[in-house]
Design a protein around this motif. Structure first.
Motif, PDB file in Angstrom:
ATOM      1  N   MET A 125       1.117  -4.399   1.038  1.00 56.30           N
ATOM      2  CA  MET A 125       1.658  -2.478   0.229  1.00 56.30           C
ATOM      3  C   MET A 125       2.419  -2.832   1.655  1.00 56.30           C
ATOM      4  SD  MET A 125       0.973  -0.087  -1.791  1.00 56.30           S
ATOM      5  CE  MET A 125       0.168   0.837  -0.762  1.00 56.30           C
TER       6      MET A 125
ATOM      7  N   LEU B 139       1.915  -2.186  -6.638  1.00 57.12           N
ATOM      8  CA  LEU B 139       0.727  -3.051  -5.678  1.00 57.12           C
ATOM      9  C   LEU B 139       0.344  -1.333  -5.253  1.00 57.12           C
ATOM     10  CD1 LEU B 139       2.730  -5.273  -3.041  1.00 57.12           C
ATOM     11  CD2 LEU B 139       1.111  -5.852  -5.082  1.00 57.12           C
ATOM     12  N   GLY B 140       0.800   0.078  -5.015  1.00 58.00           N
ATOM     13  CA  GLY B 140       0.297   1.010  -5.118  1.00 58.00           C
ATOM     14  C   GLY B 140      -1.015   1.267  -6.262  1.00 58.00           C
TER      15      GLY B 140
ATOM     16  N   ASN C 214      -2.040  -0.543  -8.281  1.00 62.07           N
ATOM     17  CA  ASN C 214      -3.106  -1.260  -8.964  1.00 62.07           C
ATOM     18  C   ASN C 214      -3.717  -1.574  -7.517  1.00 62.07           C
ATOM     19  OD1 ASN C 214      -3.846  -3.870 -10.114  1.00 62.07           O
ATOM     20  ND2 ASN C 214      -3.062  -4.692  -9.088  1.00 62.07           N
ATOM     21  N   PHE C 215      -3.930  -0.732  -6.649  1.00 58.33           N
ATOM     22  CA  PHE C 215      -4.464  -0.647  -5.781  1.00 58.33           C
ATOM     23  C   PHE C 215      -5.651   0.418  -6.063  1.00 58.33           C
ATOM     24  CE2 PHE C 215      -5.907   1.965  -2.180  1.00 58.33           C
ATOM     25  CZ  PHE C 215      -7.198   0.517  -1.258  1.00 58.33           C
TER      26      PHE C 215
ATOM     27  N   ASN D 297      -8.588  -0.336  -9.401  1.00 57.05           N
ATOM     28  CA  ASN D 297      -9.167  -1.053  -8.881  1.00 57.05           C
ATOM     29  C   ASN D 297     -10.068  -0.993  -7.825  1.00 57.05           C
ATOM     30  OD1 ASN D 297      -8.668  -3.840 -10.362  1.00 57.05           O
ATOM     31  ND2 ASN D 297      -6.611  -3.468  -9.500  1.00 57.05           N
ATOM     32  N   PHE D 298      -9.701   0.246  -6.554  1.00 54.41           N
ATOM     33  CA  PHE D 298     -10.552   0.692  -5.576  1.00 54.41           C
ATOM     34  C   PHE D 298     -11.755   0.920  -6.118  1.00 54.41           C
ATOM     35  CE2 PHE D 298     -12.157   3.861  -3.033  1.00 54.41           C
ATOM     36  CZ  PHE D 298     -11.503   3.488  -1.982  1.00 54.41           C
TER      37      PHE D 298
ATOM     38  N   CYS E 191     -13.509   7.268  -3.849  1.00 57.58           N
ATOM     39  CA  CYS E 191     -12.277   7.831  -4.478  1.00 57.58           C
ATOM     40  C   CYS E 191     -11.819   8.738  -4.009  1.00 57.58           C
ATOM     41  CB  CYS E 191     -11.989   7.345  -5.655  1.00 57.58           C
ATOM     42  SG  CYS E 191     -12.137   5.850  -6.253  1.00 57.58           S
TER      43      CYS E 191
ATOM     44  N   VAL F 190      -7.378   8.091  -0.476  1.00 58.77           N
ATOM     45  CA  VAL F 190      -7.432   6.942  -1.343  1.00 58.77           C
ATOM     46  C   VAL F 190      -5.976   6.938  -2.442  1.00 58.77           C
ATOM     47  CG1 VAL F 190      -7.942   5.016  -3.426  1.00 58.77           C
ATOM     48  CG2 VAL F 190      -9.365   5.748  -1.274  1.00 58.77           C
TER      49      VAL F 190
ATOM     50  N   VAL G 183      -2.022   7.147  -1.817  1.00 63.10           N
ATOM     51  CA  VAL G 183      -1.686   5.569  -1.465  1.00 63.10           C
ATOM     52  C   VAL G 183      -0.209   5.647  -3.049  1.00 63.10           C
ATOM     53  CG1 VAL G 183      -1.872   3.495  -2.439  1.00 63.10           C
ATOM     54  CG2 VAL G 183      -3.603   4.403  -0.122  1.00 63.10           C
TER      55      VAL G 183
ATOM     56  N   CYS H  22       1.345 -12.702  -3.553  1.00 64.23           N
ATOM     57  CA  CYS H  22       0.693 -11.662  -3.652  1.00 64.23           C
ATOM     58  C   CYS H  22       0.763 -10.374  -5.525  1.00 64.23           C
ATOM     59  CB  CYS H  22       0.444 -10.396  -2.829  1.00 64.23           C
ATOM     60  SG  CYS H  22       2.365  -9.191  -3.054  1.00 64.23           S
TER      61      CYS H  22
ATOM     62  N   ASP I  22       0.754  -7.256 -10.439  1.00 70.26           N
ATOM     63  CA  ASP I  22      -0.251  -6.725 -11.773  1.00 70.26           C
ATOM     64  C   ASP I  22       0.095  -7.835 -12.570  1.00 70.26           C
ATOM     65  OD1 ASP I  22       2.451  -7.698 -13.564  1.00 70.26           O
ATOM     66  OD2 ASP I  22       2.572  -4.962 -13.247  1.00 70.26           O
TER      67      ASP I  22
END
Length: 278
Positions: free
Chosen positions: A1, A21-22, A24-25, A28-29, A38, A42, A45, A221, A224
């Motif tokens: 990303m 992508l952000g 999703n990150f 899942n973080f 968190c 974070v 993003v 990549c 989702d």
């Protein structure tokens, strides 16, 4: 990303990809690092895509260069009081240094070299492709000798193309920076490769013997569960078969990054900007 966010050009469709992508990150973080980690950074993003939409690629408003300049001012400040006056004086000196280095009608070469070394100013120059060879090497290269069996060959370990230093792969081993990874043009196609040898033929212009992998695959990549994104600035290959080709220095485009994973996969990264790769 972040590679996509730093791209030299941001296509409008990329903004949606960066946003997804952000998200999703961030989702899942906590699964990867636990909810305890968190923190606010974070969460930020999630706002990168909006910032790019408003201001463009992140390298256009990054503070890294600004922080580098602050580091320079911090290092040259020596007094224990009146810091502001000392900083103002040094800022004026840096401004004068920059003006001096770009004024060829008033140029003292010794002073100019000192200023360039001290403050890393960039002097205007028309010889961006001027080459300077360094570190003469005695070992012969069997591939070069096979290609030029009757020529007088001299080998070198480094070459400066303008202000950019390139080196052979064996010279780069153990170094912090690997200057042997490049992008070059061969038959009007750009390839990623590693410099095996730097040499001259009959004391002529320098040439590079470059190893490359012909068939590289763009990195894919997962955005989702329903869609993937293909990123062409990161290429990889599972094969270990390298081809070799001699090229002139003029075929050199820019530096790149090479990484081989523990699984034997070769990755080639293209830097987001020319400032990064120089």
């Amino acid at each position: 990303m972040m590679h996509l966010s730093e791209s030299r050009e941001i296509h409008p469709s990329y903004i949606n990809v960066i946003s997804r992508l952000g998200k999703n990150f961030v989702i899942n973080f906590p699964k990867l690092y636990s909810a305890r980690h968190c923190v606010q950074v974070v969460h930020s993003v999630l706002h990168i895509s909006d910032t790019i939409h408003d201001f463009g690629p992140v390298h256009t408003f990054t503070t890294f260069q600004y922080e580098n300049e602050l580091g320079l001012l911090t290092r040259i400040t020596k007094s224990t009081r009146r810091h502001a006056q000392e900083l103002i004086g040094y800022l004026h000196l840096i401004q004068e240094a920059y003006c001096h280095l770009n004024n060829f009608n008033f140029m003292n070469s010794n002073f100019a070299n000192y200023l360039f070394t001290r403050f890393a100013c960039h002097r205007k120059s028309d010889d961006s492709k001027h080459c300077q060879l360094g570190h003469l090497r005695k070992e012969d290269d069997s591939v070069v000798r096979l290609l030029f069996p009757f020529a007088h060959i001299k080998y070198y370990q480094t070459v400066h193309v303008g202000r950019i230093r390139l080196c052979i792969r064996t010279y780069a081993e153990g170094k912090v920076a690997d200057d042997s990874n490049i992008i070059f043009i061969f038959d009007n196609v750009q390839y990623r490769g590693k410099i095996r040898s730097i040499f001259t033929i009959d004391d002529g212009e320098p040439h590079l013997l470059v190893g490359y992998i012909a068939n590289l695959t763009p990195l894919t990549c997962e955005i989702d569960d329903t869609e993937n994104f293909v990123y062409h600035n990161i290429l990889f290959a599972t094969t270990t078969k390298w081809s070799y080709v001699p090229i002139e220095v003029n075929a050199f485009v820019e530096k790149s990054i090479f990484f081989r994973s523990s699984a034997g996969i070769s990755y080639f990264f293209r830097q987001p900007t020319l400032d990064h790769c120089s």
